[in-house]
Write an enzyme that holds these catalytic residues in place. Structure first.
Site, PDB file in Angstrom:
ATOM      1  N   SER A  92       0.877  -1.182   0.000  1.00  0.00           N
ATOM      2  CA  SER A  92       0.000   0.000   0.000  1.00  0.00           C
ATOM      3  C   SER A  92       0.907   1.222   0.000  1.00  0.00           C
ATOM      4  O   SER A  92       2.104   1.110   0.326  1.00  0.00           O
ATOM      5  CB  SER A  92      -0.845  -0.015   1.285  1.00  0.00           C
ATOM      6  OG  SER A  92      -1.430   1.245   1.528  1.00  0.00           O
TER       7      SER A  92
ATOM      8  N   TYR B 206      -1.919  -1.104  10.438  1.00  0.00           N
ATOM      9  CA  TYR B 206      -1.887  -1.215   8.973  1.00  0.00           C
ATOM     10  C   TYR B 206      -0.544  -0.712   8.431  1.00  0.00           C
ATOM     11  O   TYR B 206       0.091  -1.366   7.603  1.00  0.00           O
ATOM     12  CB  TYR B 206      -3.060  -0.428   8.399  1.00  0.00           C
ATOM     13  CG  TYR B 206      -3.338  -0.664   6.937  1.00  0.00           C
ATOM     14  CD1 TYR B 206      -4.048  -1.783   6.510  1.00  0.00           C
ATOM     15  CD2 TYR B 206      -2.908   0.254   5.974  1.00  0.00           C
ATOM     16  CE1 TYR B 206      -4.326  -1.988   5.155  1.00  0.00           C
ATOM     17  CE2 TYR B 206      -3.184   0.054   4.627  1.00  0.00           C
ATOM     18  CZ  TYR B 206      -3.892  -1.066   4.224  1.00  0.00           C
ATOM     19  OH  TYR B 206      -4.162  -1.258   2.887  1.00  0.00           O
TER      20      TYR B 206
HETATM   21  P1  NAD Z   1     -11.365  -6.466   0.264  1.00  0.00           P
HETATM   22  O1  NAD Z   1     -11.969  -6.325   1.616  1.00  0.00           O
HETATM   23  O2  NAD Z   1     -12.216  -6.271  -0.936  1.00  0.00           O
HETATM   24  O3  NAD Z   1     -10.659  -7.904   0.123  1.00  0.00           O
HETATM   25  C1  NAD Z   1      -9.920  -8.475   1.180  1.00  0.00           C
HETATM   26  C2  NAD Z   1      -9.710  -9.947   0.914  1.00  0.00           C
HETATM   27  O4  NAD Z   1      -8.979 -10.502   2.025  1.00  0.00           O
HETATM   28  C3  NAD Z   1     -11.013 -10.731   0.802  1.00  0.00           C
HETATM   29  O5  NAD Z   1     -10.895 -11.735  -0.176  1.00  0.00           O
HETATM   30  C4  NAD Z   1     -11.139 -11.363   2.172  1.00  0.00           C
HETATM   31  O6  NAD Z   1     -11.885 -12.580   2.178  1.00  0.00           O
HETATM   32  C5  NAD Z   1      -9.671 -11.622   2.498  1.00  0.00           C
HETATM   33  N1  NAD Z   1      -9.493 -11.787   3.950  1.00  0.00           N
HETATM   34  C6  NAD Z   1      -9.841 -10.929   4.934  1.00  0.00           C
HETATM   35  N2  NAD Z   1      -9.579 -11.477   6.142  1.00  0.00           N
HETATM   36  C7  NAD Z   1      -9.052 -12.711   5.903  1.00  0.00           C
HETATM   37  C8  NAD Z   1      -8.589 -13.770   6.728  1.00  0.00           C
HETATM   38  N3  NAD Z   1      -8.640 -13.718   8.074  1.00  0.00           N
HETATM   39  N4  NAD Z   1      -8.114 -14.881   6.140  1.00  0.00           N
HETATM   40  C9  NAD Z   1      -8.103 -14.983   4.807  1.00  0.00           C
HETATM   41  N5  NAD Z   1      -8.507 -14.019   3.956  1.00  0.00           N
HETATM   42  C10 NAD Z   1      -8.986 -12.896   4.507  1.00  0.00           C
HETATM   43  O7  NAD Z   1     -10.136  -5.446   0.274  1.00  0.00           O
HETATM   44  P2  NAD Z   1      -9.172  -4.869  -0.882  1.00  0.00           P
HETATM   45  O8  NAD Z   1      -9.290  -3.412  -0.850  1.00  0.00           O
HETATM   46  O9  NAD Z   1      -9.361  -5.593  -2.145  1.00  0.00           O
HETATM   47  O10 NAD Z   1      -7.751  -5.211  -0.252  1.00  0.00           O
HETATM   48  C11 NAD Z   1      -6.863  -6.154  -0.797  1.00  0.00           C
HETATM   49  C12 NAD Z   1      -5.441  -5.773  -0.423  1.00  0.00           C
HETATM   50  O11 NAD Z   1      -5.121  -4.518  -1.000  1.00  0.00           O
HETATM   51  C13 NAD Z   1      -5.228  -5.625   1.085  1.00  0.00           C
HETATM   52  O12 NAD Z   1      -3.972  -6.166   1.432  1.00  0.00           O
HETATM   53  C14 NAD Z   1      -5.230  -4.119   1.267  1.00  0.00           C
HETATM   54  O13 NAD Z   1      -4.502  -3.736   2.398  1.00  0.00           O
HETATM   55  C15 NAD Z   1      -4.569  -3.668  -0.011  1.00  0.00           C
HETATM   56  N6  NAD Z   1      -4.825  -2.270  -0.366  1.00  0.00           N
HETATM   57  C16 NAD Z   1      -6.101  -1.807  -0.570  1.00  0.00           C
HETATM   58  C17 NAD Z   1      -6.276  -0.482  -0.915  1.00  0.00           C
HETATM   59  C18 NAD Z   1      -7.626   0.103  -1.179  1.00  0.00           C
HETATM   60  O14 NAD Z   1      -7.741   1.319  -1.313  1.00  0.00           O
HETATM   61  N7  NAD Z   1      -8.679  -0.700  -1.287  1.00  0.00           N
HETATM   62  C19 NAD Z   1      -5.172   0.368  -1.037  1.00  0.00           C
HETATM   63  C20 NAD Z   1      -3.910  -0.137  -0.819  1.00  0.00           C
HETATM   64  C21 NAD Z   1      -3.743  -1.451  -0.488  1.00  0.00           C
END
Ligand code: NAD
Length: 266
Positions: free
Chosen positions: A148, A161
């Site tokens: 991130s 985070y």
């Molecule tokens: P999301 O909530 O849509 O997806 C999260 C995924 O992680 C889901 O498939 C969920 O089932 C899985 N997950 C959550 N807890 C879990 C557990 N205990 N065991 C196994 N799987 C688990 O979120 P997203 O925004 O798609 O995030 C995905 C990645 O991208 C994360 O690492 C997040 O930190 C990173 N990220 C997101 C953003 C953003 O703006 N959305 C920005 C930077 C980084």
């Protein structure tokens, strides 16, 4: 396991947290490029298997599903083993699963700290530990860690985070150095705002606090940090992942790539 046809590329990608958001966007792009797919996430197993079957049919690849809870290191290792057992290998590992919680450090719930570190950081370590030996034997591998901008800079109320994501960037560099001799690249993608289930509660909280519409709250949230006020789409990160898996990216390793509307340029 769902089989629609023989694999196009004979390479298997395991994408953690691919039941939604960024992981799903990456899984779709990898499947469209011809990689077999191990899907994963916290969702009903029957629905997950149906999702794998639809991937297989739509993209003519092999696909499987796991609902492993990645807070448990044993479950992380079992996920890698399941992928090898059902699809034959883990050639591409995308450590994407992650959660968020925002609260001041002194009020931050202890269990939230442990869960964020376990899912966002520890699971990437344990998955790499399980997958790297066979990649080294084959002399080819691609590891993509979804960090991130919070792996590069901080924001208030995101102690766990930011600690986890800075850890992921450091872990990426070490794994890149250790495996540079074996045809394995290890990179981190550092997105800014991507509109997914992880971010929607943060937008809704602003809308509620300020009594403004969801769209107004989204524009405010993005504009606070990014020079560019549009959010990145999961498919854009999927396209970057496909590039990182290609031969053209064979020497690109140990990087932390911001996709952040110039958030970290400031
Ligand atoms: P999301 O909530 O849509 O997806 C999260 C995924 O992680 C889901 O498939 C969920 O089932 C899985 N997950 C959550 N807890 C879990 C557990 N205990 N065991 C196994 N799987 C688990 O979120 P997203 O925004 O798609 O995030 C995905 C990645 O991208 C994360 O690492 C997040 O930190 C990173 N990220 C997101 C953003 C953003 O703006 N959305 C920005 C930077 C980084």
């Amino acid at each position: 396991m769902s089989t629609a046809a023989s694999a196009k590329l004979n390479k298997v990608a395991l994408v953690t947290g691919s039941s939604s958001g960024i992981g799903l966007g990456i899984a779709r792009q990898l499947a469209a490029a011809g990689y077999d797919l191990m899907l994963h996430g916290l969702m009903d197993v029957t629905e997950g298997q149906a999702m794998a079957a639809s991937f297989a049919e739509q993209h003519q690849v092999r696909s499987s599903f796991s609902d492993a809870d990645l807070r448990d290191p044993t479950a992380v290792k079992a996920l890698v083993e399941q992928c090898i057992e059902e699809l034959g290998s883990v050639d591409i590992l995308v450590n994407n699963a992650g959660i968020q919680h925002t609260e001041r450090l002194e009020d931050f719930p202890e269990q939230k700290w442990h869960d964020i570190i376990a899912i966002n950081l520890n699971s990437a370590f344990f998955a790499m530990q399980a997958a790297i030996p066979a990649m080294r034997e084959r002399g080819w591998g691609r590891i993509i860690n979804i960090a991130s901008v919070h792996g590069l800079v901080a924001s208030a109320q995101k102690s766990a985070y930011c600690a986890a994501k800075h850890g992921v960037v450091g872990l990426t560099k070490v794994a890149a150095l250790e495996n540079a001799d074996a045809g394995i690249t290890v990179n981190a993608i550092c997105p800014g705002w991507v509109e997914t289930d992880l971010v929607k509660p943060q937008i809704q909280a602003i809308a509620d606090q300020q009594s403004v519409s969801y769209e107004q709250a989204r524009a405010e949230l993005v504009g606070q940090k990014q020079a560019m006020t549009s959010m990145t789409q999961p498919a854009m990160l999927g396209a970057l992942a496909v590039f990182l898996c290609s031969d053209d990216a064979a020497t690109m390793t140990g990087t932390a790539l911001p996709v952040d509307g110039a958030w970290t340029s400031q």
